[in-house]
Design a protein around this motif. Sequence first.
Motif, PDB file in Angstrom:
ATOM      1  N   LEU A 228     -44.521 -11.977 -12.251  1.00 20.91           N
ATOM      2  CA  LEU A 228     -44.725 -12.307 -13.665  1.00 20.91           C
ATOM      3  C   LEU A 228     -43.976 -11.373 -14.614  1.00 20.91           C
ATOM      4  CD1 LEU A 228     -48.472 -13.246 -13.348  1.00 20.91           C
ATOM      5  CD2 LEU A 228     -46.700 -14.749 -14.288  1.00 20.91           C
ATOM      6  N   GLY A 229     -43.232 -10.411 -14.066  1.00 19.47           N
ATOM      7  CA  GLY A 229     -42.385  -9.613 -14.948  1.00 19.47           C
ATOM      8  C   GLY A 229     -42.472  -8.114 -14.820  1.00 19.47           C
ATOM      9  N   ALA A 230     -43.344  -7.582 -13.955  1.00 20.38           N
ATOM     10  CA  ALA A 230     -43.415  -6.132 -13.801  1.00 20.38           C
ATOM     11  C   ALA A 230     -42.094  -5.606 -13.239  1.00 20.38           C
ATOM     12  CB  ALA A 230     -44.575  -5.746 -12.887  1.00 20.38           C
ATOM     13  N   THR A 231     -41.616  -4.523 -13.817  1.00 21.61           N
ATOM     14  CA  THR A 231     -40.377  -3.902 -13.330  1.00 21.61           C
ATOM     15  C   THR A 231     -40.654  -2.799 -12.325  1.00 21.61           C
ATOM     16  OG1 THR A 231     -40.384  -2.330 -15.182  1.00 21.61           O
ATOM     17  CG2 THR A 231     -39.196  -4.405 -15.497  1.00 21.61           C
ATOM     18  N   HIS A 232     -41.867  -2.240 -12.348  1.00 21.94           N
ATOM     19  CA  HIS A 232     -42.257  -1.181 -11.419  1.00 21.94           C
ATOM     20  C   HIS A 232     -43.719  -1.394 -11.048  1.00 21.94           C
ATOM     21  CE1 HIS A 232     -38.913   0.504 -13.747  1.00 21.94           C
ATOM     22  NE2 HIS A 232     -38.666   1.292 -12.708  1.00 21.94           N
ATOM     23  N   THR A 233     -44.105  -0.900  -9.875  1.00 23.11           N
ATOM     24  CA  THR A 233     -45.504  -0.991  -9.458  1.00 23.11           C
ATOM     25  C   THR A 233     -45.992   0.372  -8.981  1.00 23.11           C
ATOM     26  OG1 THR A 233     -44.923  -1.613  -7.179  1.00 23.11           O
ATOM     27  CG2 THR A 233     -45.273  -3.414  -8.750  1.00 23.11           C
ATOM     28  N   ILE A 234     -47.293   0.585  -9.136  1.00 21.60           N
ATOM     29  CA  ILE A 234     -47.944   1.806  -8.660  1.00 21.60           C
ATOM     30  C   ILE A 234     -49.177   1.404  -7.859  1.00 21.60           C
ATOM     31  CG2 ILE A 234     -49.200   3.885  -9.338  1.00 21.60           C
ATOM     32  CD1 ILE A 234     -47.485   3.947 -11.888  1.00 21.60           C
ATOM     33  N   ASP A 235     -49.245   1.862  -6.611  1.00 20.80           N
ATOM     34  CA  ASP A 235     -50.420   1.649  -5.778  1.00 20.80           C
ATOM     35  C   ASP A 235     -51.408   2.781  -6.081  1.00 20.80           C
ATOM     36  OD1 ASP A 235     -52.368   1.491  -3.836  1.00 20.80           O
ATOM     37  OD2 ASP A 235     -50.975   1.098  -2.192  1.00 20.80           O
ATOM     38  N   ALA A 236     -52.455   2.447  -6.837  1.00 19.27           N
ATOM     39  CA  ALA A 236     -53.401   3.471  -7.295  1.00 19.27           C
ATOM     40  C   ALA A 236     -54.254   4.026  -6.166  1.00 19.27           C
ATOM     41  CB  ALA A 236     -54.295   2.892  -8.388  1.00 19.27           C
ATOM     42  N   SER A 237     -54.202   3.404  -4.992  1.00 17.78           N
ATOM     43  CA  SER A 237     -54.996   3.922  -3.874  1.00 17.78           C
ATOM     44  C   SER A 237     -54.327   5.119  -3.206  1.00 17.78           C
ATOM     45  CB  SER A 237     -55.214   2.821  -2.830  1.00 17.78           C
ATOM     46  OG  SER A 237     -53.999   2.472  -2.187  1.00 17.78           O
ATOM     47  N   THR A 238     -53.031   5.297  -3.468  1.00 20.48           N
ATOM     48  CA  THR A 238     -52.299   6.386  -2.795  1.00 20.48           C
ATOM     49  C   THR A 238     -51.585   7.322  -3.761  1.00 20.48           C
ATOM     50  OG1 THR A 238     -50.308   4.995  -2.598  1.00 20.48           O
ATOM     51  CG2 THR A 238     -51.889   4.918  -0.781  1.00 20.48           C
ATOM     52  N   THR A 239     -51.612   7.007  -5.055  1.00 14.91           N
ATOM     53  CA  THR A 239     -50.788   7.729  -6.026  1.00 14.91           C
ATOM     54  C   THR A 239     -51.619   8.127  -7.240  1.00 14.91           C
ATOM     55  OG1 THR A 239     -48.919   6.351  -5.342  1.00 14.91           O
ATOM     56  CG2 THR A 239     -48.642   7.605  -7.374  1.00 14.91           C
ATOM     57  N   ASP A 240     -51.365   9.295  -7.805  1.00 15.10           N
ATOM     58  CA  ASP A 240     -51.981   9.689  -9.073  1.00 15.10           C
ATOM     59  C   ASP A 240     -51.357   8.847 -10.186  1.00 15.10           C
ATOM     60  OD1 ASP A 240     -51.879  11.334 -11.715  1.00 15.10           O
ATOM     61  OD2 ASP A 240     -53.442  12.296 -10.527  1.00 15.10           O
ATOM     62  N   VAL A 241     -52.164   8.036 -10.830  1.00 14.65           N
ATOM     63  CA  VAL A 241     -51.658   7.049 -11.779  1.00 14.65           C
ATOM     64  C   VAL A 241     -50.956   7.717 -12.964  1.00 14.65           C
ATOM     65  CG1 VAL A 241     -52.368   5.301 -13.467  1.00 14.65           C
ATOM     66  CG2 VAL A 241     -53.260   5.232 -11.115  1.00 14.65           C
ATOM     67  N   VAL A 242     -51.580   8.729 -13.537  1.00 15.96           N
ATOM     68  CA  VAL A 242     -50.999   9.366 -14.729  1.00 15.96           C
ATOM     69  C   VAL A 242     -49.652   9.993 -14.395  1.00 15.96           C
ATOM     70  CG1 VAL A 242     -51.322  11.185 -16.450  1.00 15.96           C
ATOM     71  CG2 VAL A 242     -53.256   9.734 -15.783  1.00 15.96           C
ATOM     72  N   GLU A 243     -49.599  10.734 -13.291  1.00 12.11           N
ATOM     73  CA  GLU A 243     -48.337  11.361 -12.900  1.00 12.11           C
ATOM     74  C   GLU A 243     -47.265  10.327 -12.606  1.00 12.11           C
ATOM     75  OE1 GLU A 243     -49.085  13.920  -9.615  1.00 12.11           O
ATOM     76  OE2 GLU A 243     -50.226  15.408 -10.794  1.00 12.11           O
ATOM     77  N   ALA A 244     -47.648   9.223 -11.972  1.00 14.38           N
ATOM     78  CA  ALA A 244     -46.671   8.200 -11.619  1.00 14.38           C
ATOM     79  C   ALA A 244     -46.114   7.497 -12.858  1.00 14.38           C
ATOM     80  CB  ALA A 244     -47.305   7.182 -10.672  1.00 14.38           C
TER      81      ALA A 244
END
Length: 366
Positions: A228-244
Amino acid sequence: MKEITMPQTVRGVVAMAKGAPVTLENIVIPDPGPGEAVVAVQACGVCHTDLHYREGGINDEYPFLLGHEAAGVVESVGEGVTDVAPGDYVILNWRAVCGSCRACERGRPWYCFATHNATQKMTLEDGTELSPALGIGAFADKTLVAAGQCTKVDPAASPAAAGLLGCGVMAGLGAAINTGNVGRGDSVAVIGCGGVGAAAVAGARLAGAAKIIAIDLDPRKLEWATDLGATHTIDASTTDVVEAVQALTGGFGADVVIDAVGRPETWKQAFYARDLAGTVVLVGVPTPDMTLELPLIDVFGRGGSLKSSWYGDCLPSRDFPMLIDLYLQGRLDLDAFVTETIGIDGVEAAFARMHDGDVLRSVVTL
């Protein structure tokens, strides 16, 4: 002008008691009174709000006639109705602006505090009054609504896709476009990419955002968001969301962060993942017991806007026809939100699939 002179009995999906499986019941639809309309429902999406009603998360005014993300055709109207007529193809909305509350009088009808519902009640065959979900009750062959809840759109639009603008998809699109005021070249992060969050991604794309970051725990939802248009993704189960998010935005944070989950943890992520003077939009619905604690100096020092988005701050008469036009032009893929179409007897099973995250939307077609 009235076309029908007798109440009708039709099928409807009813939540009879808290937590009990929904049942298909015969319901009685009265002839429309002044300011009311009867709509023959063609399609209705299965939304989390309907499950909240079943579970007692909205109120305890059982039995509930569920369903509210709907499109259909006006069958009859009551006295004084001039905006819609029998035969009009409409999307049903739960913001039928009153025109006279303090928000309407100040020229902000998208904040209307006194929206209209039908005055008469639909009932079970034994006369038990039904509480229609969000004043609509559209898991039914026909429903009675206030005429202002009917928004005319181009009949070329698929009912299964068009009806989704009645709630979740409009909430997400509007959170980006109306509340978040996403502009060309902005960076946007969306936390939670179910139906509402995925629609926020689509809205950010429609608004011309340069970078759209989708965040979720479920890889399937990140795939949907990418489509639907996201250019990047973050898997919040393995990554610190704010830092990413900061890493993807030059260390600064996103211009607009949309929390489509509605939990204290995700809202704090949104707060700290935005740039200085950036905007946080809360569109996920928290439960009454949730509380939030933040250092006030952070609220002051980071500046910007902290907003809540009700129904995507939409004005149905303005937004629904415009979004349907974009859909018909191929610029807004509403069909992508329709994971499956089901019969009116499939709602309970659809709740389970929705709860498990297996669908963006199941849509009842009639």
